[in-house]
Design an enzyme around this catalytic site. Structure first.
Site, PDB file in Angstrom:
ATOM      1  CG  ASP A  85      53.209  14.576  46.736  1.00 41.41           C
ATOM      2  OD1 ASP A  85      52.975  15.629  47.362  1.00 41.41           O
ATOM      3  OD2 ASP A  85      53.368  13.474  47.304  1.00 41.41           O
ATOM      4  CG  HIS A 109      50.107  11.136  46.492  1.00 40.37           C
ATOM      5  ND1 HIS A 109      49.358  10.252  47.230  1.00 40.37           N
ATOM      6  CD2 HIS A 109      50.226  12.259  47.250  1.00 40.37           C
ATOM      7  CE1 HIS A 109      49.043  10.810  48.388  1.00 40.37           C
ATOM      8  NE2 HIS A 109      49.571  12.028  48.417  1.00 40.37           N
ATOM      9  CG  HIS A 132      53.368  19.709  48.984  1.00 39.57           C
ATOM     10  ND1 HIS A 132      52.525  19.752  50.080  1.00 39.57           N
ATOM     11  CD2 HIS A 132      53.186  18.493  48.414  1.00 39.57           C
ATOM     12  CE1 HIS A 132      51.859  18.596  50.158  1.00 39.57           C
ATOM     13  NE2 HIS A 132      52.248  17.811  49.159  1.00 39.57           N
ATOM     14  CG  HIS A 134      49.494  16.520  44.874  1.00 39.01           C
ATOM     15  ND1 HIS A 134      48.635  15.690  45.546  1.00 39.01           N
ATOM     16  CD2 HIS A 134      50.440  16.870  45.770  1.00 39.01           C
ATOM     17  CE1 HIS A 134      49.044  15.542  46.797  1.00 39.01           C
ATOM     18  NE2 HIS A 134      50.157  16.263  46.953  1.00 39.01           N
ATOM     19  CE  LYS A 149      45.614  15.474  49.835  1.00 38.42           C
ATOM     20  NZ  LYS A 149      46.950  15.965  49.442  1.00 38.42           N
ATOM     21  CG  HIS A 193      47.802  11.228  51.950  1.00 40.67           C
ATOM     22  ND1 HIS A 193      49.031  11.747  51.619  1.00 40.67           N
ATOM     23  CD2 HIS A 193      48.048  10.018  52.513  1.00 40.67           C
ATOM     24  CE1 HIS A 193      49.981  10.896  51.977  1.00 40.67           C
ATOM     25  NE2 HIS A 193      49.401   9.842  52.528  1.00 40.67           N
TER      26      HIS A 193
END
Length: 345
Positions: A248, A175, A16, A14, A100, A137
């Site tokens: 994350d 997460h 970004h 995960h 996602k 999420h």
């Protein structure tokens, strides 16, 4: 006492990376340690089609430093207009590895997310039939639910009904932050996995709030009280095979964090492996670290294990790296709030 630890090269399930100058600045912080990463699609505008995912993958590969090998594992952003046929084609071609689900308004760049889960049920049905994982999420966004309760409510009111309605759908609880999520995962079958971040294994809400507001600990889902952090540590270090690392890691410029309405996100790519070795060492669980970082996620996604290795060495604690420069200004690297004795060598 163990002083040297060699692991199969890890995966970050995960991550970004953003785009443009930020991508160029942060990607080397991941690619020097990690072989692969599941790439989040919440750009502006979001990555919603296979063609957009292919173009983003090419930009990522173009930013990998010379001499490093890194494979971005792409995802698509689920919207209420998502074309199921495009999803299946992108997955069958090997271009994407998951879709996602962002509840609209739940986190950074989630405004285009799903407001009514019923409107994407036909996409979820096709994903279940074709083996496309759904990364979730897991927070509700209704204003009457306290921010510290949003994950637990999501499990009861959204996730569990969704899984019951869509048998065979492979789901990753992203997460996770609560003992509630740990308990739900323990009772689930092989179609459910979960990622745990570096920072949620190390901090509690006190780090963010006691003695003043510390914006670089602000993330979504927010860190919870110590009982929840302890449950996450117990699960991650237990050897359970359905939980794996997803940092994350989410870069934001200091100018966007240190403001009256700061962005949510912790940037931990730089020192994640040192942090994790510290956590697992503290639980006498170093033999389980490789499974958490390098095996369980690959197994869930049906990927081959990485062939390279990464070595950490235990010694005197080193100072936490402070800032990472970017062309647009610095961003702050995660400070675990404790000495780190393990370093990648």
């Amino acid at each position: 006492m163990t002083t040297t630890l060699t692991l199969r090269r890890p995966d970050d399930m995960h991550l970004h990376l953003r785009d443009g100058a930020m991508l160029q600045a942060v990607l080397p912080e991941t690619s020097r340690h990690f072989a692969r990463a599941i790439i989040m699609p919440n750009l502006v505008p979001p990555v919603v089609t296979g063609a957009q995912a292919a173009a983003y993958r090419d930009r990522i590969l173009g930013a990998v430093p010379a001499g490093q090998r890194f494979a971005p594992l792409m995802t698509l952003y689920l919207t209420e207009e998502t074309d199921a046929a495009d999803v299946i084609a992108a997955h069958d071609s090997g271009l994407i590895h998951a879709v996602k689900l962002y509840p609209a308004g739940a986190t950074t760049n989630s405004a285009a997310g799903v407001r009514d889960i019923a409107r994407v049920q036909h996409v979820l049905d096709q994903m279940a039939e074709h083996g496309v994982p759904l990364c979730v999420h897991g927070e509700v966004t209704t204003s009457d639910i306290d921010i510290f309760d949003r994950e637990a409510v999501f499990i009861d009111t959204v996730l569990d009904p969704l899984r019951r309605k869509t048998p065979g759908l492979r789901v990753v609880m992203e997460h996770i932050t609560t003992a509630d999520a740990c308990a739900y995962l323990a009772d689930a079958g092989p179609d459910l996995g979960a990622t745990i971040t570096t920072h949620h294994l190390m901090i509690t809400r006190n780090h963010m709030l006691v003695g003043g507001i510390r914006p670089h600990y602000y993330c979504l889902p927010v860190a919870k009280r110590s009982t929840h952090r302890d449950a996450l540590v117990a699960l991650a270090t237990s050897g359970a095979t359905n939980v794996f690392l997803g940092t994350d890691s989410a870069p934001h410029l200091d100018s966007a964090k240190e403001t009256a309405c700061g962005c949510a996100g912790v940037f931990s790519a730089t020192n994640t492996m040192s942090c994790l070795a510290e956590v697992f060492d503290g639980q006498d669980a170093l033999p389980h670290l490789q499974a958490f970082t390098s095996e369980n996620g690959a197994s869930f996604y049906g990927l081959p294990l990485n062939e390279g290795t990464l070595t950490l060495q235990r010694g005197a604690p080193q100072p936490t790296p402070g800032k990472l420069p970017t062309p647009d200004g610095p961003l702050t690297i995660f400070d675990p709030g404790r000495p780190l004795h393990w370093q990648v060598v």
